[in-house]
Scaffold this active site. Sequence first.
Site, PDB file in Angstrom:
ATOM      1  N   ARG A  46      37.946  36.513  35.087  1.00  0.00           N
ATOM      2  CA  ARG A  46      39.210  36.769  35.776  1.00  0.00           C
ATOM      3  C   ARG A  46      39.901  37.954  35.109  1.00  0.00           C
ATOM      4  O   ARG A  46      39.840  38.109  33.889  1.00  0.00           O
ATOM      5  CB  ARG A  46      40.102  35.536  35.727  1.00  0.00           C
ATOM      6  CG  ARG A  46      39.585  34.397  36.579  1.00  0.00           C
ATOM      7  CD  ARG A  46      40.517  33.191  36.551  1.00  0.00           C
ATOM      8  NE  ARG A  46      39.998  32.145  37.420  1.00  0.00           N
ATOM      9  CZ  ARG A  46      39.188  31.167  37.014  1.00  0.00           C
ATOM     10  NH1 ARG A  46      38.829  31.079  35.741  1.00  0.00           N
ATOM     11  NH2 ARG A  46      38.737  30.272  37.873  1.00  0.00           N
ATOM     12  N   LYS A  73      42.255  29.237  33.658  1.00  0.00           N
ATOM     13  CA  LYS A  73      42.946  28.649  34.798  1.00  0.00           C
ATOM     14  C   LYS A  73      42.982  27.119  34.708  1.00  0.00           C
ATOM     15  O   LYS A  73      43.970  26.503  35.046  1.00  0.00           O
ATOM     16  CB  LYS A  73      42.248  29.099  36.084  1.00  0.00           C
ATOM     17  CG  LYS A  73      42.957  28.763  37.346  1.00  0.00           C
ATOM     18  CD  LYS A  73      42.216  29.378  38.527  1.00  0.00           C
ATOM     19  CE  LYS A  73      42.909  29.115  39.833  1.00  0.00           C
ATOM     20  NZ  LYS A  73      42.205  29.741  40.949  1.00  0.00           N
ATOM     21  N   HIS A 135      39.418  41.742  40.613  1.00  0.00           N
ATOM     22  CA  HIS A 135      39.005  40.358  40.862  1.00  0.00           C
ATOM     23  C   HIS A 135      37.767  40.322  41.759  1.00  0.00           C
ATOM     24  O   HIS A 135      36.982  39.374  41.719  1.00  0.00           O
ATOM     25  CB  HIS A 135      40.162  39.582  41.504  1.00  0.00           C
ATOM     26  CG  HIS A 135      40.018  38.106  41.397  1.00  0.00           C
ATOM     27  ND1 HIS A 135      39.250  37.379  42.271  1.00  0.00           N
ATOM     28  CD2 HIS A 135      40.528  37.218  40.518  1.00  0.00           C
ATOM     29  CE1 HIS A 135      39.294  36.100  41.944  1.00  0.00           C
ATOM     30  NE2 HIS A 135      40.060  35.976  40.876  1.00  0.00           N
ATOM     31  N   ARG A 138      34.115  39.331  40.779  1.00  0.00           N
ATOM     32  CA  ARG A 138      33.685  37.936  40.790  1.00  0.00           C
ATOM     33  C   ARG A 138      32.976  37.607  42.112  1.00  0.00           C
ATOM     34  O   ARG A 138      31.933  36.971  42.133  1.00  0.00           O
ATOM     35  CB  ARG A 138      34.889  37.020  40.551  1.00  0.00           C
ATOM     36  CG  ARG A 138      35.475  37.205  39.148  1.00  0.00           C
ATOM     37  CD  ARG A 138      36.822  36.535  38.965  1.00  0.00           C
ATOM     38  NE  ARG A 138      36.805  35.105  39.154  1.00  0.00           N
ATOM     39  CZ  ARG A 138      36.366  34.210  38.278  1.00  0.00           C
ATOM     40  NH1 ARG A 138      35.867  34.610  37.116  1.00  0.00           N
ATOM     41  NH2 ARG A 138      36.421  32.918  38.529  1.00  0.00           N
ATOM     42  N   HIS A 161      34.389  27.895  37.515  1.00  0.00           N
ATOM     43  CA  HIS A 161      34.918  27.024  38.557  1.00  0.00           C
ATOM     44  C   HIS A 161      34.535  25.596  38.219  1.00  0.00           C
ATOM     45  O   HIS A 161      33.407  25.334  37.808  1.00  0.00           O
ATOM     46  CB  HIS A 161      34.345  27.388  39.931  1.00  0.00           C
ATOM     47  CG  HIS A 161      34.876  28.669  40.459  1.00  0.00           C
ATOM     48  ND1 HIS A 161      34.309  29.323  41.525  1.00  0.00           N
ATOM     49  CD2 HIS A 161      35.928  29.445  40.080  1.00  0.00           C
ATOM     50  CE1 HIS A 161      34.991  30.422  41.778  1.00  0.00           C
ATOM     51  NE2 HIS A 161      35.968  30.524  40.909  1.00  0.00           N
ATOM     52  N   TYR A 171      31.287  12.964  35.309  1.00  0.00           N
ATOM     53  CA  TYR A 171      29.942  12.636  34.858  1.00  0.00           C
ATOM     54  C   TYR A 171      29.080  13.854  34.536  1.00  0.00           C
ATOM     55  O   TYR A 171      28.236  13.791  33.662  1.00  0.00           O
ATOM     56  CB  TYR A 171      29.230  11.759  35.897  1.00  0.00           C
ATOM     57  CG  TYR A 171      29.742  10.346  35.886  1.00  0.00           C
ATOM     58  CD1 TYR A 171      29.327   9.450  34.902  1.00  0.00           C
ATOM     59  CD2 TYR A 171      30.641   9.905  36.833  1.00  0.00           C
ATOM     60  CE1 TYR A 171      29.800   8.156  34.872  1.00  0.00           C
ATOM     61  CE2 TYR A 171      31.131   8.606  36.818  1.00  0.00           C
ATOM     62  CZ  TYR A 171      30.711   7.730  35.834  1.00  0.00           C
ATOM     63  OH  TYR A 171      31.175   6.458  35.802  1.00  0.00           O
TER      64      TYR A 171
END
Length: 183
Positions: A46, A73, A135, A138, A161, A171
């Site tokens: 970012r 983030k 940006h 990305r 992400h 999990y």
Amino acid sequence: FAKHTEGHHPALVDPVELATLLKLLDADESTLPVIALRLNALVFVRPQNLRHASWDQIDLERATWLVPDHQMKMDRAFLVPLSSQAVALLENLKTITGSGRLLFPSPRKKDEGYGDTTFMKNLHRLGYKGRHSTHGFRTTAKTLLEEGGFDSKLTEKQLAHEEENKVKRAYNRAEYWHERVTM
């Protein structure tokens, strides 16, 4: 005031167009913002991570960049693998800014990174206004890597992400480190 609506960041997704941009960046004067754009093309973090990157986060011997949780983030530290090209770029950059705290210190305030628009203005200067953004690296990376055969779980992890499904996220804590290094 009109309510702000989030839109997509302009991004190059054609390999030929990306190659043209990368050649322009490589041939351009080596100012700190241009070096930052070159690095971002390799690591696709970012923009705020790039602007606030500090030398204590970079381990050139291990070829890693540990972005601390307070800069992420999702408030979770993130380890970025560095390619040999990124390491070489950072080794050269260290001769310029390595005596300070930040990789890309502002020329006006050495204890602060560049502002939001500095990197974008350099893309505009090169003719990419409305076509590509900081940006956007990305989007470029995700698109071209997946079209190149890399699994979306790897590209998503490399973009830091998180899984939206809370149960799956609880999990599956895989980092896919070796695959991300290869990617």
